[in-house]
Design a protein around this motif. Sequence first.
Motif, PDB file in Angstrom:
ATOM      1  N   PRO A 117      -7.555  -4.076   8.542  1.00  0.00           N
ATOM      2  CA  PRO A 117      -6.948  -5.017   7.600  1.00  0.00           C
ATOM      3  C   PRO A 117      -5.536  -4.673   7.146  1.00  0.00           C
ATOM      4  O   PRO A 117      -4.795  -5.573   6.746  1.00  0.00           O
ATOM      5  CB  PRO A 117      -7.919  -4.996   6.415  1.00  0.00           C
ATOM      6  N   LEU A 118      -5.146  -3.409   7.202  1.00  0.00           N
ATOM      7  CA  LEU A 118      -3.814  -3.037   6.750  1.00  0.00           C
ATOM      8  C   LEU A 118      -2.785  -2.933   7.870  1.00  0.00           C
ATOM      9  O   LEU A 118      -1.617  -3.283   7.678  1.00  0.00           O
ATOM     10  CB  LEU A 118      -3.856  -1.697   6.007  1.00  0.00           C
ATOM     11  N   TYR A 119      -3.214  -2.447   9.030  1.00  0.00           N
ATOM     12  CA  TYR A 119      -2.222  -2.025  10.013  1.00  0.00           C
ATOM     13  C   TYR A 119      -2.317  -2.682  11.395  1.00  0.00           C
ATOM     14  O   TYR A 119      -1.426  -2.500  12.224  1.00  0.00           O
ATOM     15  CB  TYR A 119      -2.318  -0.497  10.209  1.00  0.00           C
ATOM     16  N   GLY A 120      -3.364  -3.411  11.691  1.00  0.00           N
ATOM     17  CA  GLY A 120      -3.563  -3.900  13.056  1.00  0.00           C
ATOM     18  C   GLY A 120      -2.549  -4.957  13.481  1.00  0.00           C
ATOM     19  O   GLY A 120      -2.318  -5.939  12.780  1.00  0.00           O
ATOM     20  N   TYR A 121      -1.956  -4.757  14.646  1.00  0.00           N
ATOM     21  CA  TYR A 121      -0.980  -5.698  15.201  1.00  0.00           C
ATOM     22  C   TYR A 121      -1.533  -6.455  16.411  1.00  0.00           C
ATOM     23  O   TYR A 121      -0.795  -7.144  17.099  1.00  0.00           O
ATOM     24  CB  TYR A 121       0.283  -4.956  15.650  1.00  0.00           C
ATOM     25  N   GLU A 122      -2.812  -6.316  16.687  1.00  0.00           N
ATOM     26  CA  GLU A 122      -3.358  -6.814  17.947  1.00  0.00           C
ATOM     27  C   GLU A 122      -3.372  -8.337  18.062  1.00  0.00           C
ATOM     28  O   GLU A 122      -3.228  -8.886  19.153  1.00  0.00           O
ATOM     29  CB  GLU A 122      -4.786  -6.288  18.155  1.00  0.00           C
TER      30      GLU A 122
ATOM     31  N   VAL B  83       2.427   6.451   0.395  1.00  0.00           N
ATOM     32  CA  VAL B  83       2.034   6.865   1.735  1.00  0.00           C
ATOM     33  C   VAL B  83       2.905   6.118   2.739  1.00  0.00           C
ATOM     34  O   VAL B  83       3.663   5.219   2.377  1.00  0.00           O
ATOM     35  CB  VAL B  83       0.537   6.570   2.009  1.00  0.00           C
ATOM     36  N   GLU B  84       2.793   6.473   4.014  1.00  0.00           N
ATOM     37  CA  GLU B  84       3.566   5.777   5.038  1.00  0.00           C
ATOM     38  C   GLU B  84       3.074   4.342   5.203  1.00  0.00           C
ATOM     39  O   GLU B  84       1.876   4.069   5.076  1.00  0.00           O
ATOM     40  CB  GLU B  84       3.463   6.515   6.372  1.00  0.00           C
ATOM     41  N   CYS B  85       4.015   3.445   5.517  1.00  0.00           N
ATOM     42  CA  CYS B  85       3.604   2.053   5.713  1.00  0.00           C
ATOM     43  C   CYS B  85       3.163   1.792   7.155  1.00  0.00           C
ATOM     44  O   CYS B  85       2.565   0.757   7.430  1.00  0.00           O
ATOM     45  CB  CYS B  85       4.728   1.094   5.333  1.00  0.00           C
TER      46      CYS B  85
ATOM     47  N   ASN C  57       0.826  -1.206   0.000  1.00  0.00           N
ATOM     48  CA  ASN C  57       0.000   0.000   0.000  1.00  0.00           C
ATOM     49  C   ASN C  57       0.861   1.258   0.000  1.00  0.00           C
ATOM     50  O   ASN C  57       0.611   2.213  -0.744  1.00  0.00           O
ATOM     51  CB  ASN C  57      -0.907  -0.018   1.223  1.00  0.00           C
ATOM     52  N   ALA C  58       1.899   1.253   0.837  1.00  0.00           N
ATOM     53  CA  ALA C  58       2.784   2.412   0.937  1.00  0.00           C
ATOM     54  C   ALA C  58       3.516   2.665  -0.375  1.00  0.00           C
ATOM     55  O   ALA C  58       3.632   3.810  -0.828  1.00  0.00           O
ATOM     56  CB  ALA C  58       3.788   2.206   2.068  1.00  0.00           C
TER      57      ALA C  58
END
Length: 234
Positions: free
Chosen positions: A124-129, A67-69, A61-62
Amino acid sequence: MRILVLSDLHANLTALEAATAEEFDRLICLGDLVGYGPSQNEVIRFIRERAFVALRGNHDNALALDVECRCSPANKALAEATLAYHRTLLSSEDLDWLRALPGSVEFKLDGYRFAAFHATPRDPLYGYEITPELPDDQLREEIEGVKADFILLGHTHLPMVRGIGSRVIVNPGSVGQPRDGNPECSYAIIEDGVVELRRAKYDLFRTMEALRKLPLSNDLIDQLISTLEQGGPQ
């Protein structure tokens, strides 16, 4: 049907070749084809030609959208430097292909329902939980509302198989940059409704030599090589 699930390839063609030496009928890629590694064009071409499903990860995506990853601060300099380099080498066709990839998808295979996300259902793109250590009650909240037999996740680089009720949550780990202390590439096989996490050795020296040829600072290259050698940052 034998389903091969890969994630976080990170432009490591040698590791990808080792993982796909497995026999498989369908290939599922959960994203992050680019970033960190030396072989972005070859990895994209491989997945474009062979994947039944491919997702867009935060690094994809980045790169595609400039954009920032939003990766961890410890890896930010590595991500920015390698993504900037990769961007100069990809064709407009490959960039368009990355942009068009979904961040999540639902599909059916072999009589089972699948829901696939690069990171988490909520993000969906960034969650680390969702990690192997997440308590069951919190994991249940994270996957609330997802109607599937198998929920496929990547992003953390940490392999995991967890059961919540009738649902099975699978993170195949990382093909191209494992971070669980084991430098062997990580992936998952799903066959007849059974999940098996697997590891494969690959020619790390070949990847290291390719990294040393990149137009990056010696410090960055040393960090990339160290992460591969140790199966994660130390």
